[in-house]
Scaffold this motif. Structure first.
Motif, PDB file in Angstrom:
ATOM      1  N   SER A  65       0.835  -1.208   0.000  1.00 43.27           N
ATOM      2  CA  SER A  65       0.000   0.000   0.000  1.00 43.27           C
ATOM      3  C   SER A  65       0.869   1.257   0.000  1.00 43.27           C
ATOM      4  O   SER A  65       0.532   2.248  -0.649  1.00 43.27           O
ATOM      5  N   HIS A  66       1.991   1.196   0.693  1.00 43.19           N
ATOM      6  CA  HIS A  66       2.874   2.366   0.767  1.00 43.19           C
ATOM      7  C   HIS A  66       3.655   2.553  -0.536  1.00 43.19           C
ATOM      8  O   HIS A  66       3.666   3.648  -1.107  1.00 43.19           O
ATOM      9  N   ILE A  67       4.289   1.506  -1.023  1.00 37.78           N
ATOM     10  CA  ILE A  67       5.091   1.650  -2.239  1.00 37.78           C
ATOM     11  C   ILE A  67       4.196   1.935  -3.439  1.00 37.78           C
ATOM     12  O   ILE A  67       4.580   2.688  -4.343  1.00 37.78           O
ATOM     13  N   ASP A  68       2.981   1.395  -3.436  1.00 34.40           N
ATOM     14  CA  ASP A  68       2.067   1.688  -4.540  1.00 34.40           C
ATOM     15  C   ASP A  68       1.713   3.169  -4.587  1.00 34.40           C
ATOM     16  O   ASP A  68       1.542   3.739  -5.675  1.00 34.40           O
ATOM     17  N   GLN A  69       1.612   3.805  -3.425  1.00 32.01           N
ATOM     18  CA  GLN A  69       1.343   5.244  -3.393  1.00 32.01           C
ATOM     19  C   GLN A  69       2.517   6.015  -3.998  1.00 32.01           C
ATOM     20  O   GLN A  69       2.336   6.969  -4.749  1.00 32.01           O
ATOM     21  N   LEU A  70       3.736   5.586  -3.698  1.00 29.00           N
ATOM     22  CA  LEU A  70       4.918   6.257  -4.245  1.00 29.00           C
ATOM     23  C   LEU A  70       5.017   6.047  -5.760  1.00 29.00           C
ATOM     24  O   LEU A  70       5.362   6.971  -6.500  1.00 29.00           O
ATOM     25  N   VAL A  71       4.683   4.844  -6.218  1.00 28.31           N
ATOM     26  CA  VAL A  71       4.655   4.583  -7.662  1.00 28.31           C
ATOM     27  C   VAL A  71       3.588   5.463  -8.320  1.00 28.31           C
ATOM     28  O   VAL A  71       3.813   6.032  -9.396  1.00 28.31           O
ATOM     29  N   SER A  72       2.460   5.604  -7.667  1.00 30.34           N
ATOM     30  CA  SER A  72       1.397   6.469  -8.185  1.00 30.34           C
ATOM     31  C   SER A  72       1.869   7.921  -8.264  1.00 30.34           C
ATOM     32  O   SER A  72       1.551   8.640  -9.220  1.00 30.34           O
ATOM     33  N   ASP A  73       2.640   8.346  -7.265  1.00 33.61           N
ATOM     34  CA  ASP A  73       3.217   9.697  -7.305  1.00 33.61           C
ATOM     35  C   ASP A  73       4.106   9.863  -8.532  1.00 33.61           C
ATOM     36  O   ASP A  73       4.013  10.866  -9.248  1.00 33.61           O
ATOM     37  N   VAL A  74       4.968   8.877  -8.768  1.00 32.29           N
ATOM     38  CA  VAL A  74       5.858   8.919  -9.932  1.00 32.29           C
ATOM     39  C   VAL A  74       5.039   8.991 -11.215  1.00 32.29           C
ATOM     40  O   VAL A  74       5.271   9.858 -12.070  1.00 32.29           O
ATOM     41  N   ASP A  75       4.084   8.096 -11.351  1.00 35.84           N
ATOM     42  CA  ASP A  75       3.270   8.051 -12.567  1.00 35.84           C
ATOM     43  C   ASP A  75       2.527   9.369 -12.790  1.00 35.84           C
ATOM     44  O   ASP A  75       2.471   9.871 -13.915  1.00 35.84           O
ATOM     45  N   GLY A  76       1.969   9.926 -11.716  1.00 32.48           N
ATOM     46  CA  GLY A  76       1.225  11.179 -11.820  1.00 32.48           C
ATOM     47  C   GLY A  76       2.094  12.343 -12.236  1.00 32.48           C
ATOM     48  O   GLY A  76       1.723  13.138 -13.107  1.00 32.48           O
ATOM     49  N   VAL A  77       3.269  12.449 -11.616  1.00 30.06           N
ATOM     50  CA  VAL A  77       4.175  13.548 -11.936  1.00 30.06           C
ATOM     51  C   VAL A  77       4.680  13.427 -13.373  1.00 30.06           C
ATOM     52  O   VAL A  77       4.692  14.408 -14.123  1.00 30.06           O
ATOM     53  N   LEU A  78       5.085  12.233 -13.768  1.00 28.08           N
ATOM     54  CA  LEU A  78       5.607  12.055 -15.123  1.00 28.08           C
ATOM     55  C   LEU A  78       4.521  12.263 -16.173  1.00 28.08           C
ATOM     56  O   LEU A  78       4.800  12.789 -17.258  1.00 28.08           O
ATOM     57  N   ALA A  79       3.291  11.895 -15.870  1.00 25.10           N
ATOM     58  CA  ALA A  79       2.187  12.072 -16.820  1.00 25.10           C
ATOM     59  C   ALA A  79       1.891  13.551 -17.074  1.00 25.10           C
ATOM     60  O   ALA A  79       1.476  13.924 -18.168  1.00 25.10           O
ATOM     61  N   LYS A  80       2.124  14.385 -16.068  1.00 23.72           N
ATOM     62  CA  LYS A  80       1.872  15.821 -16.231  1.00 23.72           C
ATOM     63  C   LYS A  80       2.911  16.481 -17.126  1.00 23.72           C
ATOM     64  O   LYS A  80       2.669  17.551 -17.681  1.00 23.72           O
ATOM     65  N   GLY A  81       4.073  15.859 -17.235  1.00 18.83           N
ATOM     66  CA  GLY A  81       5.121  16.424 -18.072  1.00 18.83           C
ATOM     67  C   GLY A  81       5.779  17.629 -17.433  1.00 18.83           C
ATOM     68  O   GLY A  81       5.684  17.849 -16.238  1.00 18.83           O
ATOM     69  N   GLY A  82       6.436  18.410 -18.252  1.00 23.53           N
ATOM     70  CA  GLY A  82       7.163  19.569 -17.755  1.00 23.53           C
ATOM     71  C   GLY A  82       8.650  19.307 -17.756  1.00 23.53           C
ATOM     72  O   GLY A  82       9.112  18.226 -18.120  1.00 23.53           O
ATOM     73  N   ASP A  83       9.389  20.322 -17.337  1.00 20.63           N
ATOM     74  CA  ASP A  83      10.842  20.134 -17.323  1.00 20.63           C
ATOM     75  C   ASP A  83      11.256  19.300 -16.111  1.00 20.63           C
ATOM     76  O   ASP A  83      10.496  19.118 -15.162  1.00 20.63           O
ATOM     77  N   ALA A  84      12.478  18.781 -16.162  1.00 21.51           N
ATOM     78  CA  ALA A  84      12.964  17.859 -15.134  1.00 21.51           C
ATOM     79  C   ALA A  84      12.985  18.504 -13.752  1.00 21.51           C
ATOM     80  O   ALA A  84      12.665  17.847 -12.761  1.00 21.51           O
TER      81      ALA A  84
END
Length: 193
Positions: A65-84
């Motif tokens: 449950s914890h690591i899945d939330q962090l993976v979701s954070d990664v996926d959400g941030v990368l999906a929004k795009g933008g500069d590094a």
């Protein structure tokens, strides 16, 4: 006849995970029994086993449950795009927001990985690697010289996680410094290196 599922089945499972995370964080996985968890939940061992087949499955669910939330954070941030830089900023802020509300789960994830059966451990490690690799890719995008030195890129990535992963050991969410400020400080230190 199969037993019907209670309307609040998922809420009860989550309540068990909350208590298990607290118990495992304080006593360790090996120092906690299902009877201890049942006592903490004010219920019976048999009801715990109704929701989770084994103590190891409870541990896996806490970590997952914890690591899945962090993976979701990664996926959400990368999906929004933008500069590094903006993505790394958003990611570290998201991580800190979740760490503060999940200190027990973070501690369990960091300290009890070896208590999982091999297959479950491999699943958690794969998810951790996804989080680490995504963060490292952002650091490399910010400092392209790191692309030529993978060992240094990984070291810088792990130093960043070292700063934020262990905040559960000292950070007081009721204290004067909000999680966003901790994230800002970690980012500033990593950019200075």
């Amino acid at each position: 006849m199969a037993r019907t599922q209670a309307a609040d089945y998922e809420q009860r499972r989550e309540a068990i995970l909350d208590k298990a995370a607290r118990l495992f964080a304080r006593r360790g996985f090996d120092g906690s029994s299902v009877a201890d968890l049942a006592d903490a939940c004010s219920t019976s061992k048999s009801l715990i086993y109704h929701y989770y087949p084994s103590k190891e499955d409870i541990l896996y669910a806490v970590m997952s449950s914890h690591i899945d939330q962090l993976v979701s954070d990664v996926d959400g941030v990368l999906a929004k795009g933008g500069d590094a830089a903006a993505q790394l900023d958003a990611l570290i802020h998201a991580f800190m927001d979740h760490y503060v509300g999940a200190a027990d789960r973070q501690k369990v994830l960091l300290n009890e990985l070896d208590s999982l059966p091999a297959e479950q451990r491999a699943t958690i490690v794969a998810r951790q690697r996804k989080v680490i690799d995504a963060t490292q890719a952002l650091l490399v995008a910010l400092d392209p010289a790191l692309a030529d030195d993978p060992a240094q890129a990984r070291a810088k990535t792990m130093l960043l996680f070292g700063m934020i992963n262990w905040t559960h050991t000292w950070y007081d969410p009721e204290g004067p410094i909000p999680p966003a400020r901790i994230a800002d400080m970690a980012l500033k230190m990593i950019h200075a290196s």
